[in-house]
Design a protein around this motif. Structure first.
Motif, PDB file in Angstrom:
ATOM      1  N   ILE A 161       6.017 -40.610 -96.249  1.00 28.70           N
ATOM      2  CA  ILE A 161       5.272 -41.879 -96.127  1.00 28.70           C
ATOM      3  C   ILE A 161       3.800 -41.578 -95.805  1.00 28.70           C
ATOM      4  O   ILE A 161       2.890 -42.181 -96.350  1.00 28.70           O
ATOM      5  N   ASP A 162       3.597 -40.603 -94.910  1.00 28.47           N
ATOM      6  CA  ASP A 162       2.235 -40.234 -94.488  1.00 28.47           C
ATOM      7  C   ASP A 162       1.550 -39.292 -95.480  1.00 28.47           C
ATOM      8  O   ASP A 162       0.402 -38.897 -95.252  1.00 28.47           O
ATOM      9  N   ARG A 176       4.076 -31.316 -94.188  1.00 33.44           N
ATOM     10  CA  ARG A 176       4.934 -30.493 -93.327  1.00 33.44           C
ATOM     11  C   ARG A 176       6.317 -30.256 -93.940  1.00 33.44           C
ATOM     12  O   ARG A 176       6.848 -31.050 -94.689  1.00 33.44           O
ATOM     13  N   LYS A 203      11.238 -37.944 -94.387  1.00 34.04           N
ATOM     14  CA  LYS A 203      10.909 -39.233 -95.012  1.00 34.04           C
ATOM     15  C   LYS A 203       9.608 -39.790 -94.423  1.00 34.04           C
ATOM     16  O   LYS A 203       8.743 -40.278 -95.153  1.00 34.04           O
ATOM     17  N   GLY A 204       9.488 -39.704 -93.091  1.00 39.14           N
ATOM     18  CA  GLY A 204       8.261 -40.174 -92.438  1.00 39.14           C
ATOM     19  C   GLY A 204       7.047 -39.384 -92.903  1.00 39.14           C
ATOM     20  O   GLY A 204       5.966 -39.940 -93.131  1.00 39.14           O
ATOM     21  N   SER A 205       7.222 -38.085 -93.087  1.00 40.16           N
ATOM     22  CA  SER A 205       6.110 -37.246 -93.553  1.00 40.16           C
ATOM     23  C   SER A 205       5.728 -37.618 -94.975  1.00 40.16           C
ATOM     24  O   SER A 205       4.542 -37.594 -95.335  1.00 40.16           O
ATOM     25  N   PHE A 224       8.960 -28.668 -88.717  1.00 37.86           N
ATOM     26  CA  PHE A 224      10.045 -28.964 -87.780  1.00 37.86           C
ATOM     27  C   PHE A 224      11.269 -28.123 -88.130  1.00 37.86           C
ATOM     28  O   PHE A 224      11.611 -27.984 -89.298  1.00 37.86           O
ATOM     29  N   PHE A 230      21.323 -39.316 -98.468  1.00 39.47           N
ATOM     30  CA  PHE A 230      19.989 -39.887 -98.230  1.00 39.47           C
ATOM     31  C   PHE A 230      18.900 -38.954 -98.766  1.00 39.47           C
ATOM     32  O   PHE A 230      17.993 -39.375 -99.498  1.00 39.47           O
ATOM     33  N   SER A 235      20.400 -35.761 -90.306  1.00 41.53           N
ATOM     34  CA  SER A 235      19.845 -37.120 -90.363  1.00 41.53           C
ATOM     35  C   SER A 235      18.467 -37.159 -89.703  1.00 41.53           C
ATOM     36  O   SER A 235      17.539 -37.796 -90.213  1.00 41.53           O
ATOM     37  N   ILE A 236      18.336 -36.484 -88.576  1.00 41.86           N
ATOM     38  CA  ILE A 236      17.050 -36.466 -87.866  1.00 41.86           C
ATOM     39  C   ILE A 236      16.006 -35.743 -88.713  1.00 41.86           C
ATOM     40  O   ILE A 236      14.864 -36.210 -88.863  1.00 41.86           O
ATOM     41  N   TYR A 288      16.381 -39.831-101.920  1.00 44.76           N
ATOM     42  CA  TYR A 288      14.929 -39.961-101.766  1.00 44.76           C
ATOM     43  C   TYR A 288      14.150 -38.700-102.192  1.00 44.76           C
ATOM     44  O   TYR A 288      12.953 -38.600-101.926  1.00 44.76           O
ATOM     45  N   CYS A 297      16.023 -35.567 -91.884  1.00 45.33           N
ATOM     46  CA  CYS A 297      15.694 -36.512 -92.966  1.00 45.33           C
ATOM     47  C   CYS A 297      14.642 -37.522 -92.499  1.00 45.33           C
ATOM     48  O   CYS A 297      13.745 -37.898 -93.276  1.00 45.33           O
ATOM     49  N   GLY A 298      14.764 -37.971 -91.257  1.00 43.14           N
ATOM     50  CA  GLY A 298      13.796 -38.931 -90.718  1.00 43.14           C
ATOM     51  C   GLY A 298      12.398 -38.338 -90.670  1.00 43.14           C
ATOM     52  O   GLY A 298      11.420 -38.994 -91.049  1.00 43.14           O
ATOM     53  N   VAL A 299      12.312 -37.076 -90.235  1.00 43.52           N
ATOM     54  CA  VAL A 299      10.995 -36.420 -90.193  1.00 43.52           C
ATOM     55  C   VAL A 299      10.458 -36.242 -91.614  1.00 43.52           C
ATOM     56  O   VAL A 299       9.282 -36.508 -91.898  1.00 43.52           O
ATOM     57  N   ALA A 342      23.740 -38.184 -94.578  1.00 35.72           N
ATOM     58  CA  ALA A 342      22.394 -37.596 -94.581  1.00 35.72           C
ATOM     59  C   ALA A 342      22.137 -36.828 -95.877  1.00 35.72           C
ATOM     60  O   ALA A 342      21.037 -36.880 -96.446  1.00 35.72           O
TER      61      ALA A 342
END
Lengths: 287, 318
Positions: free
Chosen positions: A138-139, A143, A134-136, A66, A165, A127-128, A169, A130-132, A162
């Motif tokens: 988790i999975d 990426r 962090k989610g990646s 991304f 954050f 921030s967005i 993490y 970071c969301g991608v 952000a």
């Protein structure tokens, strides 16, 4: 894997084309931002044509990296690179900022292939990203997430939420490139609201910090290489750049933040970039 | 019926939210929950303890939370972010507008502690503008459930409504009007009591107050229809138009500013289609204050007695 994997020489040639696109589309639009897109061009071209794992024919490919331009107003460089990569036809660049165009003044996710999220209000992109990231994590997906930020943008407090954050993490698949051209609409960044010392601030927030000349392709590629291999912390590349880079009468001038060149200025700029408005607009319209 | 109404079990809407998140988490890996330091206050803690790997502690940073949730949605997650409604909406309005709504990102914005019934924390923590702000945004959907079970059902439903949804809960335990088997149909108001003299359209805790009012009015020979308008956007236009035609007078009741809330949304439908008289039971353009929840509802004119007065007023204009 980047589908182009350009050499340094190819990247320099591509960056020249992108600068020509930027000037041509801004002359045609009679509106838009010139300075920032030109200062981002070199490191942004390297991202799209050498670093980013993406498939222009399949913008929503699930395993893609991304890339976010948190500075939404640099649409000329963002759109030019998307078109040059093949996300949509080059001729669309000539519709930039016009009624019913898919190329809005600031990017809109639902209109434009390759735009990951709508932006234009500063201080949200990281921030967005970071969301991608962090989610990646988790999975456990490998990426990469890249975010291009502005220097003036760092005056927005939400950026630092952000930055905190990502450091907290340890989002080491996340990389930021700061277009540190030291200019914003009202003037020089240190005089408007100083953000220095930038490296110290990011380090204090638990980031790995690199500083480079943002127009030197060898330094750009070396920094990306280090970013991709560094583990345990997110990496920020502070790219020292020149607003309006590549056009003599724009370089280093805050007044070029938010205005387009006139036709006459555009011709002069394109001449410096080795083409003419007729030649380059014809290339775009044919593409 | 009044006696029955006083015997209802008291449960918190925010607990319905918390229990729904756990159920959702169990059946769907895509569910992720974010909270900004007040995790247990908003009952996101149930999920956090059950699925720690899918719970994201944000610290006190609501702007970041809204946009991080956006990023999570871009890779197929279904993020619910939660804090007090004043913070999950007002504090990060621009992130909701640009990152979430303009992108039509699949983010669930969850606000606990909606309305004046928050109580002693006072005006700063009493969300009374959130419905107005959220419903003004393109792509946003707005749900205000009336009790524990409806909160649970609405939360479960919101996970599978594509795009942004705002869910508003309260702080206090409120009478449980629905039960485990009551269906929740997104976008469809529910007629709880039939009647043809006037209609009371309510949401959230005010649904209970509306039922009490209709019972009091019934004893005085005034037959009031009561509607639970849990979905404020998209609004149930058809039900409102039909109700206006059949009843000829409307009272709206909500724990929110009079400007821009559910009552305004109903009025927008009425003036365009069936311009019958309407009276508003709402907070009249003022900030809240500290006090016990019930004292505050009374002080701000949001009790069943106030609805009774409003119905009598609207009937004079019918």
């Amino acid at each position: 894997m980047n589908p182009f994997n350009y050499s340094a020489e190819q990247l320099q040639a591509a960056a020249l084309d992108v600068r020509r696109d930027i000037i041509t589309m801004l002359v045609e639009a009679k509106s838009g931002h010139t300075g920032g897109p030109l200062s981002c061009t070199d490191f942004a071209t390297a991202l799209s044509f050498r670093i980013l794992n993406h498939k222009p024919s399949e913008p929503h490919w699930a395993d893609r990296d991304f890339l976010f331009y948190s500075i939404g107003h640099v649409t000329p460089v963002n759109y030019s690179l998307l078109a040059e990569c093949g996300y949509f036809p080059l001729k669309d660049l000539m519709t930039f900022r016009k009624l019913n165009s898919r190329l809005q003044g600031h990017p809109h996710r639902l209109d434009t292939p390759g735009i990951e999220v709508s932006s234009g209000s500063l201080g949200q992109g990281l921030s967005i990203a970071c969301g991608v990231a962090k989610g990646s994590s988790i999975d456990k997906h490998p990426r990469r997430v890249f975010c291009v930020m502005g220097d003036g943008e760092l005056q927005e407090g939400s950026c630092w939420e952000a930055i905190m954050f990502a450091g907290h993490y340890h989002l080491d698949k996340l990389g930021v490139i700061i277009d540190y051209n030291k200019r914003q609409i009202d003037g020089e960044v240190p005089k408007i609201m100083d953000i220095a010392p930038l490296a110290d601030k990011w380090q204090a927030f638990n980031w790995h910090v690199l500083e480079i000349d943002g127009h030197d392709i060898q330094q750009i590629l070396a920094a990306y290489d280090e970013m991709l291999h560094y583990q345990g912390k997110p990496t920020v590349i502070i790219a020292h750049t020149t607003m309006g880079k590549g056009v003599s009468f724009m370089e280093g001038k805050s007044e070029w933040h938010g205005k387009p060149p006139t036709m006459e200025q555009g011709e002069q700029a394109l001449q410096e970039l080795g083409t003419t408005y007729d030649e380059w607009s014809s290339r775009l319209l044919a593409g | 019926m009044l006696k029955e109404l006083t015997k209802l079990e008291m449960k918190k809407t925010r607990e319905g939210f918390g229990h729904a998140l756990v159920e959702l988490g169990e059946k769907d890996e895509r569910i992720v929950v974010l909270a900004a330091d007040v995790t247990d206050s908003v009952n996101a803690g149930f999920f956090a303890r059950r699925f720690p790997e899918r719970f994201i502690q944000m610290g006190i940073a609501e702007q970041n939370m809204a946009a991080v949730a956006t990023g999570l949605s871009l890779i197929g997650k279904i993020p619910f972010y939660s804090t007090y409604s004043v913070f999950s909406t007002c504090r990060c309005m621009d992130q909701i507008r640009i990152s979430i709504c303009y992108s039509n990102a699949n983010v669930k914005v969850c606000g606990a502690h909606g309305g004046i019934s928050v109580g002693p924390d006072g005006a700063t923590h009493q969300a009374m503008e959130d419905i107005a702000m959220m419903r003004s945004l393109p792509n946003m959907k707005v749900i205000v459930p009336c009790d524990y079970w409806q909160s649970k059902r609405a939360t479960m439903a919101a996970a599978y409504i594509d795009g942004p949804v705002f869910l508003r809960f309260g702080r206090e335990a409120v009478p449980t009007l629905t039960d485990e088997s009551t269906p929740f149909e997104f976008g469809k108001g529910v007629v709880l009591h039939d009647g043809g003299d006037a209609a009371i359209i309510a949401c959230g805790v005010m649904v209970y107050e509306a039922l009490v009012a209709s019972e009091v009015l019934g004893k005085q020979g005034i037959d009031c229809r009561v509607i639970n308008l849990h979905t404020i956007k998209p609004i149930d236009r058809e039900l409102i138009i039909r109700t206006a035609r059949e009843c000829g007078a409307i009272v709206t009741a909500e724990e929110h500013q009079v400007y821009g809330g559910m009552g305004s949304a109903v009025a927008e439908v009425l003036v365009s289609h069936v311009p019958v008289p309407q009276e508003f039971v709402a907070v009249m353009d003022r900030f809240g204050q500290s006090g016990q929840p019930d004292e505050l509802l009374r002080a701000f004119g949001l009790k069943s007695e106030d609805i009774v007065v409003a119905v009598k007023r609207v009937l004079k204009r019918k």
